[in-house]
Scaffold this active site. Structure first.
Site, short mmCIF file in Angstrom:
data_model
loop_
_atom_site.label_atom_id
_atom_site.label_comp_id
_atom_site.label_asym_id
_atom_site.label_seq_id
_atom_site.Cartn_x
_atom_site.Cartn_y
_atom_site.Cartn_z
N VAL A 85 23.01 -1.15 23.05
CA VAL A 85 22.63 -2.55 22.91
C VAL A 85 23.52 -3.43 23.79
O VAL A 85 24.72 -3.21 23.86
CB VAL A 85 22.78 -2.98 21.43
CG1 VAL A 85 22.60 -4.49 21.27
CG2 VAL A 85 21.80 -2.24 20.54
N CYS A 86 22.92 -4.42 24.46
CA CYS A 86 23.73 -5.42 25.16
C CYS A 86 23.07 -6.79 24.98
O CYS A 86 22.21 -6.96 24.13
CB CYS A 86 23.89 -5.07 26.63
SG CYS A 86 22.38 -5.23 27.60
#
Lengths: 75, 373
Positions: free
Chosen positions: B72-73
């Site tokens: 995730v970013c």
């Protein structure tokens, strides 16, 4: 602000501004200053965090007309 | 094995069903510390992507084997970059969150709260930000309360059920998220209700939400109850004498904060009166439905957030502070930081500024922080 090198990452999205900054820094001497130009908003906090983690000094940053400018002094 | 793409809706389903999920969050440490994907079944690890540009070998021993790894970013670019590195390094079962935390912040999960005459009441759970909005359905008509900015969620839901949207309500002028109430009402030629006391600086047309002016949707009555304290206009909505939509006044595990319009001291007494007199006189069997939650633990097994009013008088600390002075201190001192960009969000909700979509997204990043703790 004086810099020895300028890197244009305008139009590039995360993670490319930092990938390119990291590469450009490799070819520089300790104490030299790199100017980075970016338009990706995320670059602001990420460049600051990256510089800190690598021991480099983020000397100054500013925004003009949607472009972010950073001056980073190599450790 | 190639890198897989996961939608926010799939992540939401996993969290609500309490299925195990391992997250590798590659944002910077501050962003992760401020706000992340949480849940009882979620394990997460933070390694900024810029520490992984030259390779992922260092973190391989720390990653779980035989488990799906979700990278995730902030948007998705860096999670794809890191995810591909992991795949190249031979890690199996790697996916990335499509649209990143921005998509997570905007995802709404609709869940049914209960039946109403000729229809039902639905809660739209914004998992990434802790916002709760509602859709009331009765005899082919619908109304939405405390709508989020992403109004297509409500219009699509209504269209799929063949409902005509008649009205939208904001229980108060929001400071943590951009309201979709006005835009949604305009898009369906419906009525937008907003408490007049909160609308002093509002630049567009609205209909005053006032105690005594009951609104009917199909067979269901929506009765406004003046309950100030979070803002001076805060108005609760009683739905068919069964549900109490409390806005940002009363939450399941906390109570509202009175300071987001800069008037904490002035509004403490209002908040006290609402919580300790007004609500107390109401039927304990009422199901309280707030506009926020702060912990994933507040969600029940179906993903809903609700509580009986009398249970809250037993369990919620904010309703059990006997001394007025102690209460004043609790709601005016040592408050959590204000929500991100809350001043700009208030001005947007008044129509005074009109940021573009991208800026609106940025303004809403982070947790809601509308409760006192």
């Amino acid at each position: 602000m004086n810099s020895q090198k300028t890197l244009d990452t305008k139009g590039l999205a995360c993670p490319m501004p930092i990938v390119k900054t990291k590469k450009a820094m490799k070819d520089m001497e300790s104490g030299e200053v790199l100017e980075v130009q970016a338009t990706d908003k995320g670059a602001q906090s990420d460049l600051a965090a990256w510089a800190k983690s690598g021991g480099h000094e983020l000397m100054k940053s500013e925004e003009t007309d949607g472009v972010f400018y950073f001056w980073i002094k190599k450790a | 094995m190639a890198l897989k793409q996961k939608q926010a809706s799939e992540v939401a389903t996993k969290i609500i069903n309490q299925q195990e999920l391992f997250i590798l969050d590659v944002r910077n440490e501050d962003a992760y510390g401020d706000w992340k994907i949480e849940g009882a079944s979620v394990t997460s690890m933070n390694v900024p992507y810029f520490d992984l540009i030259d390779g992922v070998e260092d973190i391989l021993p720390k990653l779980p084997k035989d488990k799906e790894i979700l990278v995730v970013c902030a948007k998705e670019g860096s999670s794809i970059f890191v995810g591909e590195e992991l795949v190249e390094a031979g890690v199996e079962n790697v996916s990335y969150l499509s649209g990143g935390m921005k998509a997570w912040s905007e995802y709404l999960e609709p869940v049914k709260v209960g039946d109403l005459p000729g229809g039902a009441l639905y809660q739209f759970v914004r998992l990434g930000k802790g916002c709760l909005s509602y859709l009331i359905e009765s005899n082919g008509e619908a109304a939405v309360v405390d709508a989020n900015r992403m109004i297509e969620n409500y219009t699509t839901f209504a269209e799929n059920k063949g409902l005509t949207m008649k009205a939208t309500f904001d229980t108060h002028l929001h400071a943590d998220h951009i309201s979709g109430g006005k835009a949604l009402a305009d898009s369906v030629n419906g009525t937008y209700y907003l408490p007049e006391e909160d609308a002093g600086e509002v630049t567009f047309d609205y209909t005053a939400l006032k105690e005594g002016s009951t609104v009917t949707i199909g067979e269901v009555t929506i009765e406004p109850i003046y309950s100030p304290g979070h803002t001076i206009g805060s108005t609760s909505l009683m739905i068919n004498d069964a549900y109490l939509l409390t806005g940002d006044i009363l939450f399941v595990e906390s109570i509202g904060r009175p300071d987001l319009a800069g008037k904490a001291e002035d509004w403490v007494q209002d908040l006290r009166t609402t919580l300790y007199d007004r609500y107390k006189e109401m039927a304990g069997e009422l199901v309280v439905l707030p506009a926020h939650f702060s912990k994933m633990a507040e969600l029940d097994e179906k993903g809903r957030v609700s509580a009986k009013l009398h249970d809250l008088y037993q369990k919620n600390d904010g309703l059990n502070v006997e001394k007025e002075e102690e209460f004043r201190k609790m709601v005016t001192e040592n408050l959590p930081p204000q929500p991100n960009a809350y001043q700009e969000i208030r001005e947007t909700n008044m129509g005074k500024i009109a940021p573009d979509e991208e800026t609106k997204r940025e303004m809403e990043i982070g947790p809601n922080r509308c409760a006192v703790n």
